[in-house]
Scaffold this motif. Structure first.
Motif, PDB file in Angstrom:
ATOM      1  N   PRO A 119       8.859   2.922  -3.464  1.00  0.00           N
ATOM      2  CA  PRO A 119       7.732   1.980  -3.479  1.00  0.00           C
ATOM      3  C   PRO A 119       6.382   2.693  -3.419  1.00  0.00           C
ATOM      4  O   PRO A 119       5.434   2.279  -4.087  1.00  0.00           O
ATOM      5  N   GLN A 123       3.341   2.363  -6.051  1.00  0.00           N
ATOM      6  CA  GLN A 123       2.010   1.963  -5.616  1.00  0.00           C
ATOM      7  C   GLN A 123       0.955   2.969  -6.084  1.00  0.00           C
ATOM      8  O   GLN A 123      -0.096   2.585  -6.607  1.00  0.00           O
ATOM      9  N   LYS A 144       3.261  -4.931 -13.424  1.00  0.00           N
ATOM     10  CA  LYS A 144       4.166  -4.982 -12.281  1.00  0.00           C
ATOM     11  C   LYS A 144       5.314  -5.965 -12.522  1.00  0.00           C
ATOM     12  O   LYS A 144       6.454  -5.719 -12.116  1.00  0.00           O
ATOM     13  N   SER A 165       9.740  -1.756  -6.802  1.00  0.00           N
ATOM     14  CA  SER A 165       8.469  -2.408  -7.155  1.00  0.00           C
ATOM     15  C   SER A 165       8.301  -3.756  -6.459  1.00  0.00           C
ATOM     16  O   SER A 165       7.189  -4.268  -6.364  1.00  0.00           O
ATOM     17  N   VAL A 168       5.924  -3.790  -3.491  1.00  0.00           N
ATOM     18  CA  VAL A 168       4.545  -3.371  -3.773  1.00  0.00           C
ATOM     19  C   VAL A 168       3.682  -4.614  -3.994  1.00  0.00           C
ATOM     20  O   VAL A 168       4.069  -5.529  -4.719  1.00  0.00           O
ATOM     21  N   LYS A 169       2.531  -4.648  -3.361  1.00  0.00           N
ATOM     22  CA  LYS A 169       1.632  -5.790  -3.477  1.00  0.00           C
ATOM     23  C   LYS A 169       0.358  -5.387  -4.224  1.00  0.00           C
ATOM     24  O   LYS A 169      -0.207  -4.319  -3.976  1.00  0.00           O
TER      25      LYS A 169
END
Length: 418
Positions: A119, A123, A144, A165, A168-169
């Motif tokens: 992750p 990112q 994304k 993924s 991930v924000k």
């Protein structure tokens, strides 16, 4: 491995090579066999080879149920996903996604081992890409989303344990959130803005655009669905329209337009039509007959003969592009003249999809119209419902027809006969 001699119902001898193997799914011993006809050394050796191959195939097939394909690098996973995914969507969707997959090669190197993708790596790669190209939040969301689909595919095929993924924000900046809100608000019209827009459309040279707008407001159809309609799709006696196809015209020449399925399975539907829509359709059909007669009397290479309902002055179907151009011109006119003509400033950007939004908004704001009825009417499936309706007592759409008719009456649209 062992061999048996057996006899068929006619008393003739045949031979069987038998071997046991461990089923990879159950861990239990199972039996596989191969038949051969002559009891010679050559025949027995051939049976041995065939039995070994048969057992290998059985084990590989069952291992495939939980082990999936052998993929080591991001390139392997990305290509395997794309080859499978592209068979499930429409060609124009594939074209859009190809642009994203091309970007992914720069975002994440093709030769990176899947076991090294974390992750944090995702990112950092997303952050670097955004900074390098000053990409918008919506672009990064699309990238994304594609990564999510690729890694979910890897999880499904047991290539990776989890999707790196998913956790991930992506965060939009305050300016991006504000800009997005403004863009959306510009597309959505209130009652006075709808009235002004319809008035301008009614004054256009080709009245089919005005009647198309009324049809879209009255049905909530997508522009591609409306573009694909022919007279045979309308049941005037029962006030119904059948929506079961969509016209594909994006980036295509007129002669290359083609009919495709609707956006989703739920989009195939039958809608009840308000009287103002029926009258709009009758006017359109009358104009089309006049155009066909004109085309016969004054043939020209620019004219096209077709069975589509909503057509331009040249006979080709009105598409999202052509309708957007007309609306664009009207937007510009209203920006200058709206204050003088209608008493307010025009700050909106009407697009073809605005009419679908109008339809849904009117119905959702009417407490007498159940959400399920709205969903059935516009072919829109929502994961979460916002009211207590679990089913409709009737398949009727009368509530929707009444609500949208009341709204259009406020616009001053009469139901004058064609």
């Amino acid at each position: 491995m062992y061999f048996e001699e057996r006899k068929n119902k006619n008393g003739e001898s045949f031979y069987v090579a038998v071997e046991r193997y461990i089923d990879p799914l159950t861990g239990k011993k199972k039996r596989a066999s191969v038949v051969y006809r002559t009891n010679t050394v050559r025949a027995r050796r051939q049976a041995e080879r065939e039995l070994v191959d048969k057992i290998d195939d059985l084990i590989s097939k069952k291992q495939g149920y939980f082990q999936g394909k052998s993929m080591l690098t991001f390139y392997d996973l990305k290509n395997s996903w794309f080859d499978t995914w592209r068979t499930t969507v429409k060609p124009q969707t594939v074209k859009r996604e190809e642009l994203v997959t091309d970007r992914l090669s720069e975002l994440i190197a093709d030769d990176i081992l899947l076991e090294k993708i974390t992750p944090l790596l995702i990112q950092n790669c997303l952050n670097e890409y955004r900074e390098k190209y000053h990409s918008t939040h919506s672009t990064m969301q699309h990238i994304k989303c594609t990564l999510n689909k690729i890694f979910d595919y890897g999880v499904l095929h047991n290539v990776i344990a989890f999707s790196p993924s998913r956790v991930v924000k992506l965060s939009a900046t305050v300016e991006e959130k504000r800009a997005k809100k403004i863009r959306l608000e510009k597309k959505f019209l209130d009652e006075r803005e709808v009235k002004a827009l319809l008035s301008e459309l009614k004054g256009s040279r080709n009245q089919n655009y005005y009647d198309l707008a009324l049809f879209l407001i009255g049905t909530g159809c997508r522009i591609g669905e409306a573009s694909a309609l022919t007279e045979t799709d309308i049941d005037f006696e029962n006030h119904l329209v059948t929506i079961d196809k969509s016209l594909q015209a994006h980036d295509l020449k007129v002669d290359d337009f083609y009919l495709d399925t609707t956006k989703t399975e739920a989009s195939e539907r039958v809608e009840q039509l308000p009287e103002f829509v029926i009258q709009a359709l009758k006017r359109v059909i009358k104009r089309n007959k006049q155009f066909d007669k004109h085309m016969e009397n004054f043939p020209s290479e620019v004219f096209r003969k077709s069975d589509f309902l909503f057509k331009t002055e040249y006979g080709v179907p009105i598409t999202s592009h052509s309708f957007r151009e007309i609306l664009g011109r009207i937007n510009k006119v209203l920006q200058i003249e709206c204050r003088e003509k209608y008493g307010f400033e025009w700050i909106k950007n009407a697009v073809p999809h605005s009419f679908r939004h109008i339809h849904i908004t009117v119905l959702r704001n009417d407490p007498t119209v159940p959400l399920k009825e709205v969903q059935a009417r516009v072919g829109h499936v929502q994961v979460e419902t916002t009211n207590g309706y679990t089913h409709l007592m009737s398949d009727s759409q009368e509530k929707s027809v009444e609500a949208i008719s009341r709204f259009v009456e406020k616009m001053g649209v009469s139901e004058s006969k064609a």
